[in-house]
Design a protein around this motif. Structure first.
Motif, mmCIF file in Angstrom:
data_model
loop_
_atom_site.group_PDB
_atom_site.id
_atom_site.type_symbol
_atom_site.label_atom_id
_atom_site.label_comp_id
_atom_site.label_asym_id
_atom_site.label_seq_id
_atom_site.Cartn_x
_atom_site.Cartn_y
_atom_site.Cartn_z
ATOM 1 N N TYR A 86 -4.765 -7.092 8.603
ATOM 2 C CA TYR A 86 -4.820 -6.409 7.279
ATOM 3 C C TYR A 86 -4.868 -4.760 7.323
ATOM 4 O O TYR A 86 -5.529 -4.450 8.151
ATOM 5 N N VAL A 87 -3.794 -4.153 6.864
ATOM 6 C CA VAL A 87 -3.537 -3.151 6.560
ATOM 7 C C VAL A 87 -3.917 -2.436 5.291
ATOM 8 O O VAL A 87 -3.298 -2.764 4.434
ATOM 9 N N LEU A 88 -4.934 -1.802 4.904
ATOM 10 C CA LEU A 88 -5.210 -0.946 3.743
ATOM 11 C C LEU A 88 -4.652 0.463 3.964
ATOM 12 O O LEU A 88 -5.180 1.200 4.627
ATOM 13 N N THR A 89 -3.858 0.720 3.044
ATOM 14 C CA THR A 89 -3.091 2.178 3.265
ATOM 15 C C THR A 89 -3.392 3.008 2.174
ATOM 16 O O THR A 89 -3.744 2.917 1.016
ATOM 17 N N ASP A 90 -3.518 4.280 2.950
ATOM 18 C CA ASP A 90 -3.852 5.416 2.409
ATOM 19 C C ASP A 90 -2.704 6.176 1.699
ATOM 20 O O ASP A 90 -2.515 7.262 1.178
ATOM 21 N N ARG A 93 5.413 12.206 2.521
ATOM 22 C CA ARG A 93 4.699 11.095 2.283
ATOM 23 C C ARG A 93 4.092 11.065 0.927
ATOM 24 O O ARG A 93 3.950 12.207 0.151
ATOM 25 N N ILE A 94 3.738 10.136 0.360
ATOM 26 C CA ILE A 94 3.195 9.827 -0.831
ATOM 27 C C ILE A 94 2.051 9.051 -0.808
ATOM 28 O O ILE A 94 2.002 8.014 -0.360
ATOM 29 N N ASP A 95 0.818 9.683 -1.216
ATOM 30 C CA ASP A 95 -0.539 9.130 -1.305
ATOM 31 C C ASP A 95 -0.658 8.085 -2.159
ATOM 32 O O ASP A 95 -0.310 7.975 -3.405
ATOM 33 N N SER A 96 -1.672 6.916 -1.622
ATOM 34 C CA SER A 96 -1.995 6.074 -2.709
ATOM 35 C C SER A 96 -3.228 6.694 -3.464
ATOM 36 O O SER A 96 -3.605 7.810 -3.041
ATOM 37 N N THR A 97 -4.169 5.950 -4.184
ATOM 38 C CA THR A 97 -5.185 6.675 -5.120
ATOM 39 C C THR A 97 -6.407 6.497 -4.085
ATOM 40 O O THR A 97 -6.791 5.440 -3.902
ATOM 41 N N LYS A 98 -6.971 7.670 -3.721
ATOM 42 C CA LYS A 98 -8.111 7.591 -2.712
ATOM 43 C C LYS A 98 -9.093 6.894 -3.019
ATOM 44 O O LYS A 98 -9.922 5.873 -2.535
ATOM 45 N N SER A 152 -12.021 -7.242 7.118
ATOM 46 C CA SER A 152 -11.993 -5.990 7.864
ATOM 47 C C SER A 152 -10.478 -5.356 7.933
ATOM 48 O O SER A 152 -9.668 -6.165 8.431
ATOM 49 N N CYS A 153 -10.243 -4.254 7.438
ATOM 50 C CA CYS A 153 -9.014 -3.770 7.211
ATOM 51 C C CYS A 153 -8.622 -2.595 8.360
ATOM 52 O O CYS A 153 -9.483 -1.771 8.668
ATOM 53 N N ILE A 154 -7.169 -2.399 8.762
ATOM 54 C CA ILE A 154 -7.007 -1.441 9.547
ATOM 55 C C ILE A 154 -6.559 -0.173 8.323
ATOM 56 O O ILE A 154 -6.012 -0.528 7.433
ATOM 57 N N ARG A 155 -7.218 0.901 8.612
ATOM 58 C CA ARG A 155 -6.895 1.910 7.278
ATOM 59 C C ARG A 155 -6.152 2.951 8.313
ATOM 60 O O ARG A 155 -6.173 3.571 9.087
ATOM 61 N N GLY A 156 -5.087 3.370 7.021
ATOM 62 C CA GLY A 156 -4.297 4.625 7.431
ATOM 63 C C GLY A 156 -3.087 4.593 6.528
ATOM 64 O O GLY A 156 -2.664 3.846 5.702
ATOM 65 N N TYR A 157 -2.034 5.224 7.126
ATOM 66 C CA TYR A 157 -0.598 5.387 6.533
ATOM 67 C C TYR A 157 0.278 4.495 7.120
ATOM 68 O O TYR A 157 0.262 4.196 8.337
ATOM 69 N N HIS A 158 1.176 4.025 6.189
ATOM 70 C CA HIS A 158 2.080 3.228 6.612
ATOM 71 C C HIS A 158 3.459 3.792 6.303
ATOM 72 O O HIS A 158 3.618 4.784 5.967
#
Length: 410
Positions: A279-283, A301-306, A322-328
């Motif tokens: 799972y990737v949860l994106t910033d 880059r365009i951000d998601s809502t923190k 459990s997620c991998i967190r970061g930018y995609h």
């Protein structure tokens, strides 16, 4: 700030820009001819100066005023400058010589550009030699150099320039709210009341994820907007819809849903990544789409809502996910960019996965001051020399079911 700077600032504040009246033709002609004679003579031959005087003569100025294309900038009763628009082009921009370098031309150009971008995505201008640097500093790019023959074999040299990027006012681009209101009212419903009843959070589910959620039979199709919102039977503030494909599709869907009153959108989709089933949860997204630029966002880059991403992360962790967190990376051309690992994964950017929708959603959320994030199930793996598809594998099916169960229990 010294006294002269203060007085200059006060003068700019007092400037007024209006469409020119026919009885101002003589004043405008005087501004134009005076500026051409004094300024252009320093850069061009007499023949070129005469050409400009004839091009911008009294009759042509009168004609443009009559067509409603000409503007004047004034301080009190004194006309200090003028400019004309013709479709997506700006022409005949002049500020009297004794009032140049006071911010007058800048304010006039701001107005002219604002008028043009109501209908066009870029502005064209033919720049004379003394004006090229002014336009360059405003973001105009050189398309090509041009020449025009005038009397006695002399040549007029000028630059053809274009400005593409503009700040966009969300309040002006209100088509989504207008159209959604009409759509709701045609259903015989009160739009203002409708906005208070739609779920605050809606999950936008990719095709098979949507089918898996639908099969649980825990929600009811309640709102006919944005492709249809299913409201959770146990929580009316939660809903889901079938997410559109690709950034333009998801962006349009997000516009409709936000206009209908939804506050949070969470995209739940599939992506290419390192390990199938992760799972990737994106910033946020490294952007390779047209949507972000068209809405006026210029960064890579365009951000998601923190705060939404943070809270959603905690919700998932409580349910054992459990997620991998970061930018995609979001791209419009997934099939023609197989080298994504070299470009994004195995370099300093460190993109966690690649997909085709996220940047579109985050663009609309940022533009409309709403909230959005996304979680992706890695369905394709680029960790080996050849691309590996996870469809039909138990690992992917297990991850899909576990995530859907977690969302259903929210």
């Amino acid at each position: 700030m010294d006294k002269s700077e203060f007085m200059e600032g006060k003068r700019v504040e007092q400037l007024a820009i209006k469409k020119a009246r026919l009885d101002q033709t003589d004043e405008i002609n005087e501004v134009v001819s005076e500026t051409i004679k004094e300024i252009y003579s320093k850069y061009y031959s007499d023949e070129v100066v005469d050409f400009f005087l004839e091009l911008h003569n009294h009759d042509n100025i009168h004609k443009d005023i009559l067509e409603g294309n000409t503007y004047v900038i004034a301080c009190g009763a004194a006309t200090l400058g003028t400019g004309t628009i013709n479709q997506n082009a700006i022409l005949r921009v002049y500020v009297t010589p004794n009032h140049q370098h006071e911010g007058i031309g800048t304010k006039l150009m701001d107005c002219l550009e604002k008028e043009i971008i109501k209908n066009y995505s870029y502005v064209n201008i033919d720049a004379s030699l003394p004006a090229v640097e002014f336009y360059r500093k405003r973001g105009y790019e050189l398309l090509r150099q041009a020449e025009h023959s005038v009397a006695n074999g002399k040549l007029l040299s000028y630059s053809i320039m274009r400005k593409r990027e503009f700040d966009i006012d969300p309040a002006f681009y209100n088509a989504p709210s207008v159209l959604v209101r009409k759509e709701i009212e045609l259903q015989g419903l009160d739009f203002d009341e409708y906005q208070t009843k739609v779920p605050q959070r809606v999950y936008l589910l990719a095709d098979s994820l949507f089918d898996t959620m639908l099969a649980k039979n825990i929600a009811t199709l309640t709102f006919d907007v944005g492709g249809g919102i299913y409201v959770m039977n146990h929580n009316s503030n939660l809903g889901f819809a079938k997410g559109e494909m690709c950034s333009p599709g998801l962006a349009t869907q997000a516009e409709d849903l936000y206009a209908a009153g939804v506050k949070e959108l969470i995209h739940v989709g599939f992506a290419g990544g390192n390990k199938i089933g992760d799972y990737v949860l994106t910033d946020g997204a490294y952007n390779d789409t047209s949507i972000t630029r068209l809405y006026g966002f210029k960064g890579e880059r365009i951000d998601s809502t923190k705060d939404l991403t943070d809270s959603f992360c905690m919700e998932l962790e409580k349910k054992g996910i459990s997620c991998i967190r970061g930018y995609h990376w979001t791209t419009d051309g997934g099939y023609i960019q197989p080298e994504w690992r070299e470009r994004y994964y195995f370099n300093d950017l460190g993109a966690k996965c690649v997909e085709m929708e996220g940047a579109g959603l985050f663009t609309i959320a940022n533009f409309r001051s709403r909230k959005a994030t996304a979680i992706y199930v890695v369905s394709d793996s680029g960790s080996n020399d050849e691309w590996e598809l996870g469809w039909g594998e138990s690992t992917l099916e297990h991850s899909i079911q576990k995530l859907i169960d977690a969302l259903a229990e929210s």
